[in-house]
Design an enzyme around this catalytic site. Structure first.
Site, PDB file in Angstrom:
ATOM      1  CG  HIS A  27      -1.688  -1.061   1.619  1.00  0.00           C
ATOM      2  ND1 HIS A  27      -3.051  -1.039   1.450  1.00  0.00           N
ATOM      3  CD2 HIS A  27      -1.399  -2.275   2.173  1.00  0.00           C
ATOM      4  CE1 HIS A  27      -3.577  -2.181   1.880  1.00  0.00           C
ATOM      5  NE2 HIS A  27      -2.593  -2.949   2.312  1.00  0.00           N
ATOM      6  CD  GLU A  29      -1.065   1.300   4.369  1.00  0.00           C
ATOM      7  OE1 GLU A  29      -0.719   2.078   3.459  1.00  0.00           O
ATOM      8  OE2 GLU A  29      -2.249   0.934   4.556  1.00  0.00           O
ATOM      9  CG  HIS A  86      -5.189  -1.625  -1.083  1.00  0.00           C
ATOM     10  ND1 HIS A  86      -5.486  -0.595  -0.236  1.00  0.00           N
ATOM     11  CD2 HIS A  86      -6.214  -2.525  -0.942  1.00  0.00           C
ATOM     12  CE1 HIS A  86      -6.633  -0.861   0.395  1.00  0.00           C
ATOM     13  NE2 HIS A  86      -7.076  -2.011  -0.013  1.00  0.00           N
ATOM     14  CG  ASP A 115      -3.118   1.876  -1.759  1.00  0.00           C
ATOM     15  OD1 ASP A 115      -4.311   1.700  -2.079  1.00  0.00           O
ATOM     16  OD2 ASP A 115      -2.595   1.354  -0.760  1.00  0.00           O
TER      17      ASP A 115
HETATM   18 ZN   LIG Z   1      -4.072   0.612   0.613  1.00  0.00          ZN
END
Ligand SMILES: [Zn+2]
Length: 214
Positions: free
Chosen positions: A49, A131, A167, A177
């Protein structure tokens, strides 16, 4: 110089995932936003992400605050929509490469939302989320790729991960993303290089498949 004296230079401990699902090389920030994976769920997917709060601005504590349910939603106009939102990730890689961990790998973090991969819905059940602090509109930092490489390699060793996706690949139309500036080719090359040159780790043929081939 005493040539007989063995000088041990400081050796960085190899990255690992411990029995509790923690990576000791990551700063631990336990999030309340997790629950248990379904019985028998196999951790077979890694989801990449990007996140920045406010969007496109880096640094600060807003991302961490969000995952810890401590975000001051009055701090920026765009945060209003995050009121009451309960989300998390397993890992966050900041712009300088620092890795933070919010949820142990064996537990279910809430990063993917409504999602599907190869006919299996609810990807949180069987995935690990990473992330990257970043946006859909600018390049990621080299330090982030290097931390992502190290983290991916230990995750591949600790879990039966067979695929790495963005994602955007598991929630198309809803999520964008990690976006067009995430360099999948560089990421894959770093993994292949490590597998080939750092003896250990992962046989090249055991590397997970990517959404985009080299
Ligand atoms: Zn995401």
């Amino acid at each position: 110089m005493n040539r007989n004296k063995l000088v041990l230079h400081s050796v960085q401990p190899a990255w690992m995932i411990d029995a509790g699902g923690h990576c000791p090389q990551a700063e631990q920030k336990p999030s309340p936003n997790y629950d248990h994976r379904p019985d028998g769920a196999e951790i077979s997917l890694l989801v990449i992400h990007n996140i920045s709060l406010p969007a496109g601005q880096f640094g600060g504590s807003a991302i961490t605050d969000l995952f810890l349910n401590q975000l001051d939603v009055t701090a920026h106009p765009s945060f209003t929509s995050l009121q009451g939102v309960r989300v998390s990730t397993h890992f966050l890689i900041r712009r300088d490469g620092q890795v933070l961990q919010f949820v142990p790998v064996n537990l279910r973090a809430w990063h993917a939302g409504v999602s599907s991969f190869q006919g299996q819905s609810a990807c949180n059940n069987f995935s690990v989320g990473i992330e990257l602090e970043g946006s859909d509109h600018q390049a990621f930092e080299e330090a982030q790729y290097l931390s992502l490489q190290k983290l991916t390699l230990v995750l591949i060793q600790a879990c039966p991960i067979r695929h790495i996706v963005g994602h955007q690949d598991i929630a198309p139309g809803r999520k964008t993303d990690p976006g067009p500036f995430f360099n999948w080719k560089q990421y894959k090359e770093l993994l292949v290089h490590a597998a080939q040159h750092e003896s250990m780790l992962v046989p090249t043929h055991a590397l997970p498949s990517f959404p985009f081939m080299l």
